[in-house]
Design a protein around this motif. Sequence first.
Motif, mmCIF file in Angstrom:
data_model
loop_
_atom_site.group_PDB
_atom_site.id
_atom_site.type_symbol
_atom_site.label_atom_id
_atom_site.label_comp_id
_atom_site.label_asym_id
_atom_site.label_seq_id
_atom_site.Cartn_x
_atom_site.Cartn_y
_atom_site.Cartn_z
ATOM 1 N N HIS A 143 19.679 40.376 64.870
ATOM 2 C CA HIS A 143 20.503 41.394 64.229
ATOM 3 C C HIS A 143 19.607 42.564 63.858
ATOM 4 C CE1 HIS A 143 23.464 43.342 61.819
ATOM 5 N NE2 HIS A 143 22.980 42.950 60.660
ATOM 6 N N GLY A 144 20.024 43.794 64.186
ATOM 7 C CA GLY A 144 19.237 45.001 63.937
ATOM 8 C C GLY A 144 19.296 45.446 62.506
ATOM 9 N N PRO A 145 18.665 46.533 62.226
ATOM 10 C CA PRO A 145 18.369 47.686 63.073
ATOM 11 C C PRO A 145 17.148 47.542 63.982
ATOM 12 C CG PRO A 145 17.687 48.179 60.850
ATOM 13 C CD PRO A 145 18.344 46.825 60.818
ATOM 14 N N ALA A 146 16.324 46.531 63.830
ATOM 15 C CA ALA A 146 15.174 46.355 64.718
ATOM 16 C C ALA A 146 15.679 46.106 66.139
ATOM 17 C CB ALA A 146 14.309 45.193 64.255
ATOM 18 N N VAL A 147 14.967 46.654 67.125
ATOM 19 C CA VAL A 147 15.351 46.445 68.520
ATOM 20 C C VAL A 147 14.274 45.682 69.292
ATOM 21 C CG1 VAL A 147 16.912 48.423 68.644
ATOM 22 C CG2 VAL A 147 14.496 48.734 69.163
ATOM 23 N N LEU A 148 13.081 45.617 68.743
ATOM 24 C CA LEU A 148 11.977 44.916 69.398
ATOM 25 C C LEU A 148 11.716 43.586 68.701
ATOM 26 C CD1 LEU A 148 9.488 47.900 69.790
ATOM 27 C CD2 LEU A 148 10.942 46.900 71.555
ATOM 28 N N PRO A 149 11.303 42.557 69.461
ATOM 29 C CA PRO A 149 10.999 41.260 68.844
ATOM 30 C C PRO A 149 9.714 41.342 68.018
ATOM 31 C CG PRO A 149 10.416 41.230 71.163
ATOM 32 C CD PRO A 149 11.107 42.538 70.913
ATOM 33 N N LEU A 150 9.498 40.323 67.194
ATOM 34 C CA LEU A 150 8.249 40.235 66.440
ATOM 35 C C LEU A 150 7.091 40.134 67.431
ATOM 36 C CD1 LEU A 150 9.210 37.754 63.580
ATOM 37 C CD2 LEU A 150 8.933 40.238 63.418
ATOM 38 N N ARG A 151 5.980 40.752 67.078
ATOM 39 C CA ARG A 151 4.823 40.808 67.968
ATOM 40 C C ARG A 151 4.113 39.451 67.996
ATOM 41 N NH1 ARG A 151 -0.617 42.971 67.687
ATOM 42 N NH2 ARG A 151 -0.453 43.068 65.438
ATOM 43 N N SER A 152 3.775 39.002 69.209
ATOM 44 C CA SER A 152 2.983 37.781 69.372
ATOM 45 C C SER A 152 1.520 38.110 69.135
ATOM 46 C CB SER A 152 3.146 37.219 70.780
ATOM 47 O OG SER A 152 4.442 36.736 70.952
ATOM 48 N N LEU A 153 0.833 37.230 68.454
ATOM 49 C CA LEU A 153 -0.588 37.412 68.173
ATOM 50 C C LEU A 153 -1.392 36.410 68.995
ATOM 51 C CD1 LEU A 153 -0.327 37.769 64.292
ATOM 52 C CD2 LEU A 153 -0.426 39.595 65.997
ATOM 53 N N ARG A 154 -2.595 36.792 69.325
ATOM 54 C CA ARG A 154 -3.446 35.960 70.174
ATOM 55 C C ARG A 154 -4.171 34.906 69.323
ATOM 56 N NH1 ARG A 154 -8.810 36.776 72.202
ATOM 57 N NH2 ARG A 154 -8.860 38.788 71.154
ATOM 58 N N ILE A 155 -4.139 33.660 69.812
ATOM 59 C CA ILE A 155 -4.839 32.538 69.164
ATOM 60 C C ILE A 155 -5.969 32.097 70.092
ATOM 61 C CG2 ILE A 155 -4.653 30.136 68.423
ATOM 62 C CD1 ILE A 155 -3.231 31.868 66.525
ATOM 63 N N GLU A 156 -7.151 31.966 69.530
ATOM 64 C CA GLU A 156 -8.306 31.492 70.290
ATOM 65 C C GLU A 156 -8.728 30.149 69.698
ATOM 66 O OE1 GLU A 156 -13.021 32.700 70.788
ATOM 67 O OE2 GLU A 156 -11.640 34.098 69.835
ATOM 68 N N ILE A 157 -8.988 29.189 70.579
ATOM 69 C CA ILE A 157 -9.509 27.895 70.141
ATOM 70 C C ILE A 157 -10.952 27.832 70.612
ATOM 71 C CG2 ILE A 157 -9.267 25.397 70.254
ATOM 72 C CD1 ILE A 157 -6.306 25.819 70.873
ATOM 73 N N THR A 158 -11.871 27.751 69.659
ATOM 74 C CA THR A 158 -13.294 27.750 69.987
ATOM 75 C C THR A 158 -13.722 26.382 70.514
ATOM 76 O OG1 THR A 158 -13.956 27.115 67.757
ATOM 77 C CG2 THR A 158 -13.755 29.484 68.201
ATOM 78 N N GLU A 159 -14.965 26.316 70.974
ATOM 79 C CA GLU A 159 -15.508 25.062 71.513
ATOM 80 C C GLU A 159 -15.512 23.938 70.481
ATOM 81 O OE1 GLU A 159 -19.364 25.889 73.068
ATOM 82 O OE2 GLU A 159 -18.581 27.214 74.631
ATOM 83 N N ASP A 160 -15.696 24.298 69.210
ATOM 84 C CA ASP A 160 -15.708 23.274 68.158
ATOM 85 C C ASP A 160 -14.318 23.081 67.537
ATOM 86 O OD1 ASP A 160 -15.786 25.756 66.997
ATOM 87 O OD2 ASP A 160 -17.217 25.211 65.426
ATOM 88 N N ASN A 161 -13.261 23.459 68.290
ATOM 89 C CA ASN A 161 -11.860 23.236 67.916
ATOM 90 C C ASN A 161 -11.426 23.993 66.661
ATOM 91 O OD1 ASN A 161 -9.581 22.109 69.035
ATOM 92 N ND2 ASN A 161 -9.630 20.323 67.699
ATOM 93 N N GLN A 162 -12.001 25.161 66.443
ATOM 94 C CA GLN A 162 -11.590 26.040 65.342
ATOM 95 C C GLN A 162 -10.570 27.047 65.876
ATOM 96 O OE1 GLN A 162 -12.914 26.103 61.976
ATOM 97 N NE2 GLN A 162 -13.654 24.100 62.616
ATOM 98 N N LEU A 163 -9.600 27.415 65.048
ATOM 99 C CA LEU A 163 -8.598 28.400 65.447
ATOM 100 C C LEU A 163 -8.993 29.775 64.922
ATOM 101 C CD1 LEU A 163 -5.230 26.549 64.742
ATOM 102 C CD2 LEU A 163 -6.391 26.835 66.917
ATOM 103 N N ILE A 164 -8.953 30.770 65.799
ATOM 104 C CA ILE A 164 -9.191 32.165 65.421
ATOM 105 C C ILE A 164 -7.945 32.946 65.797
ATOM 106 C CG2 ILE A 164 -10.672 34.190 65.686
ATOM 107 C CD1 ILE A 164 -12.231 31.809 64.651
ATOM 108 N N LEU A 165 -7.347 33.634 64.833
ATOM 109 C CA LEU A 165 -6.173 34.452 65.087
ATOM 110 C C LEU A 165 -6.614 35.914 65.208
ATOM 111 C CD1 LEU A 165 -2.698 34.106 63.769
ATOM 112 C CD2 LEU A 165 -3.793 36.279 63.358
ATOM 113 N N HIS A 166 -6.201 36.566 66.280
ATOM 114 C CA HIS A 166 -6.558 37.968 66.529
ATOM 115 C C HIS A 166 -5.308 38.833 66.377
ATOM 116 C CE1 HIS A 166 -10.580 37.029 68.106
ATOM 117 N NE2 HIS A 166 -9.995 35.958 68.614
ATOM 118 N N THR A 167 -5.399 39.861 65.554
ATOM 119 C CA THR A 167 -4.253 40.741 65.322
ATOM 120 C C THR A 167 -4.315 42.018 66.150
ATOM 121 O OG1 THR A 167 -5.345 41.808 63.443
ATOM 122 C CG2 THR A 167 -3.904 39.916 62.970
ATOM 123 N N ASP A 168 -5.397 42.230 66.896
ATOM 124 C CA ASP A 168 -5.502 43.462 67.692
ATOM 125 C C ASP A 168 -4.815 43.336 69.028
ATOM 126 O OD1 ASP A 168 -7.300 41.595 68.663
ATOM 127 O OD2 ASP A 168 -9.005 42.923 68.676
#
Length: 138
Positions: free
Chosen positions: A113-138
């Motif tokens: 339901h609007g007024p928004a016309v675009l979906p929420l932005r997906s953010l990039r998730i990185e899983i490091t070698e030691d199984n840590q999660l890094i969230l990138h907002t750029d």
Amino acid sequence: MPELSRRDFLKLARDGFLYLNGALTLGGLLRFLDYNPGPAQKTAFDLGPASNYPLGSRTSLPEIPAFLIHSEKGFTALSLVCTHLGCTVASDAKGFACACHGSSYDVDGQVMHGPAVLPLRSLRIEITEDNQLILHTD
């Protein structure tokens, strides 16, 4: 003291306004050139070990603001910034809702339901070698 003629008075007033205008313009230019935007905003967030987020979990990360989802497909993250005017949306029973202007999104971030016309932005998730999660907002 000689009497000031009308012509001399108008010339003096004109010159005074021109000098004042120049000084104000120069002051504004100096303020513009001296602008300091401050430190850059953080774009990578360490979320800790992936084991902290069990399969099927949906975790709100208000300090980012984002929503981390762990499904069969893996980890995904949605920005909680409304695509209409940038308010922060909140999780509700149907998905996400913006209290500012009434936009609503489903659990996958698609506009219901609007007024928004675009979906929420997906953010990039990185899983490091030691199984840590890094969230990138750029």
